[in-house]
Design a protein around this motif. Sequence first.
Motif, short mmCIF file in Angstrom:
data_model
loop_
_atom_site.label_atom_id
_atom_site.label_comp_id
_atom_site.label_asym_id
_atom_site.label_seq_id
_atom_site.Cartn_x
_atom_site.Cartn_y
_atom_site.Cartn_z
N GLU A 187 35.71 -44.94 7.95
CA GLU A 187 35.37 -44.64 6.56
C GLU A 187 36.25 -43.54 5.98
OE1 GLU A 187 30.64 -45.87 6.53
OE2 GLU A 187 31.22 -43.81 6.88
N ASN A 216 35.51 -46.13 -0.07
CA ASN A 216 35.09 -44.95 -0.79
C ASN A 216 33.58 -44.80 -0.92
OD1 ASN A 216 34.85 -46.98 -2.60
ND2 ASN A 216 36.77 -46.47 -3.63
N ASP A 217 32.90 -45.15 0.15
CA ASP A 217 31.53 -44.68 0.31
C ASP A 217 31.24 -44.62 1.80
OD1 ASP A 217 31.40 -47.33 0.94
OD2 ASP A 217 29.77 -47.82 -0.45
N PHE A 261 33.32 -41.15 4.69
CA PHE A 261 34.07 -40.90 3.46
C PHE A 261 33.55 -39.65 2.77
CE2 PHE A 261 33.85 -41.23 -1.16
CZ PHE A 261 35.20 -41.24 -1.48
N ARG A 262 32.22 -39.51 2.70
CA ARG A 262 31.59 -38.43 1.93
C ARG A 262 31.95 -37.06 2.48
NH1 ARG A 262 30.90 -40.00 -2.66
NH2 ARG A 262 29.63 -41.76 -1.99
N GLU A 305 35.56 -36.33 1.64
CA GLU A 305 35.67 -36.05 0.21
C GLU A 305 35.21 -34.61 -0.07
OE1 GLU A 305 33.93 -38.27 -3.71
OE2 GLU A 305 32.53 -37.23 -2.38
#
Lengths: 271, 264
Positions: free
Chosen positions: A213, A218-219, A223-224, A227
């Motif tokens: 991820e 992009n979730d 990813f989070r 980010e």
Amino acid sequence: MKRFKTILHGLIVPVILLVIWEACARAGLVSEVVLPAPSAVALKWWQSLLPAQPFDPAAGTYLAWAFSGELLHDAYASMFRVLVGFAIGAGLALPAGLLMGANPRIYDLFNPLVQVLRPIPPIAYIPLAILWFGLGNPPSFFLISLGAFFPVLMNTIAGVRHVDGIYLRAARNLGVKPLTMFTRVILPAATPYILTGMRIGIGTAFIVVIVSEMIAVNDGLGFRILEAREFMWSDKIIAGMITIGLLGLALDVAMNTLNNYLLRWHRGLEH
Amino acid sequence: MSSQIIVTGVNKVFRTPEKDVVALKDINITIEPGQFVCLLGPSGCGKSTLLNAVAGFSLPSSGTITASGVPVTGPGPERGMVFQEYALFPWMTVAQNIAFGLEVKGLGKAEIAAKVDSLLDTLSLKDFRNRYPKDLSGGMRQRVAIARVLALDSPIMLMDEPFGALDALTRRNLQDELLRIWKAFGKTILFVTHSIEESIYLADRIVVMTYRPGTIKRDQWVDIPRPRDPADPAFNELKRELGRLVMEEQQRHAADELKLAAVD
Ligand SMILES: Nc1ncnc2c1ncn2[C@@H]1O[C@H](COP(=O)(O)OP(=O)(O)OP(=O)(O)O)[C@@H](O)[C@H]1O
Ligand SMILES: [Mg+2]
């Protein structure tokens, strides 16, 4: 009462650590970016669990709204990838393992290939996965299924090969034909091994999903937290990590429950 | 169907890297339908080898075996086997273990259920029908194993030291049970043991084997009326006689072991 005491006992160390951590953060001993206070992490975790927008009946049902929080969405996205990837990987490994375990010819044919491919960590396939599958879910599915494939394969082979000969003899004495032998004797006799493989496989799948991820989607929790790093939101990073930990724990508990149910006949599982 | 077992000129040689082991040499026996025959001898004399040959698990190197008039070429449900290690399927409950052979035969659900019920009854296993083997004592497990073989309706029952791992009381209990079943169902039984007392208690006929090569040393009929009492003089007389025969073979076995130890 005894149980209650054990739980209380287990809480001592974590609570002390949290208090020290909170005190250090509040006293300004460490920067908020390096290590935010546990209370800040908890608050962030709670905020991202809740829906971002107020409830609007026009936009959808109440249930959909209640689950629209970012954290739940990410957790769902990650879990979905793990389960799909695992289903593909284990779904291919199981029949392959049964065949390789039961048939020495097939084993000799494929074993060298397996031995060469097995040590390559799934993560090393990332560049290829992107070249082959582009962006989005497909490369994640590919990587995760790879991570689940080999543990399930190896354990299934071992399980079939280690079936005690006495069961085979007893079954042949009862007049069992090859197909029944496979489904009613060899397969159940091998389940302890197969389930061990699945447990390792889902653990690997869970590691791989977080990494995958970070590259192509992009979730999802992986990813989070990556980010959040770009904005130096360390409270969000830690909140994400804790969620990953909780999901991992949930998967493990689920596997354990399945294990205990399917192996309720097994000697080693008396409580 | 007659349930006769005829063993003619059977030899069995195990080829190992070091040497060839002659486990059976020129064995000839005819076991009539309904007979209870014990194979007796010290460890390593070839009792299991002979039983496995009759069961069809490991065919003789030469010679022939026919069971119920048909040459033995492999294992089959018409020669039900009870193993010393029970060999119950641990993932099946007691009832499922007994039913398995019937499902394999392709019987209908109702018929299987009725048969399983009656066998659970015969072997006093009613209260254990939904237990898994791991929750049973050794004696109970062996009862299930016997029920599983009875379910097959095989005219011939082969038993390899089935009670060897049980305590004395359970053992006597199951021996009595076995005699009752043997009479009630009219089976032909070939029973391996190295207990002299067990063989006299059970058998119509005791076949004593020699150690390496495995041959027949004595084919002994037991005329003592049943139920037999181990304290009975005739019982003891036979016990002494057989004890002498087995001891001779046992000593050759021990001498062999010593030789092996000296080589190492
Ligand atoms: N697969 C095998 N390979 C080589 N030798 C074997 C094999 N099976 C049995 N033997 C040998 O054949 C002989 C007879 O063995 P068998 O198992 O029939 O003896 P037994 O009378 O059943 O002994 P026990 O009372 O210990 O069960 C033994 O000397 C054994 O070492
Ligand atoms: Mg033996």
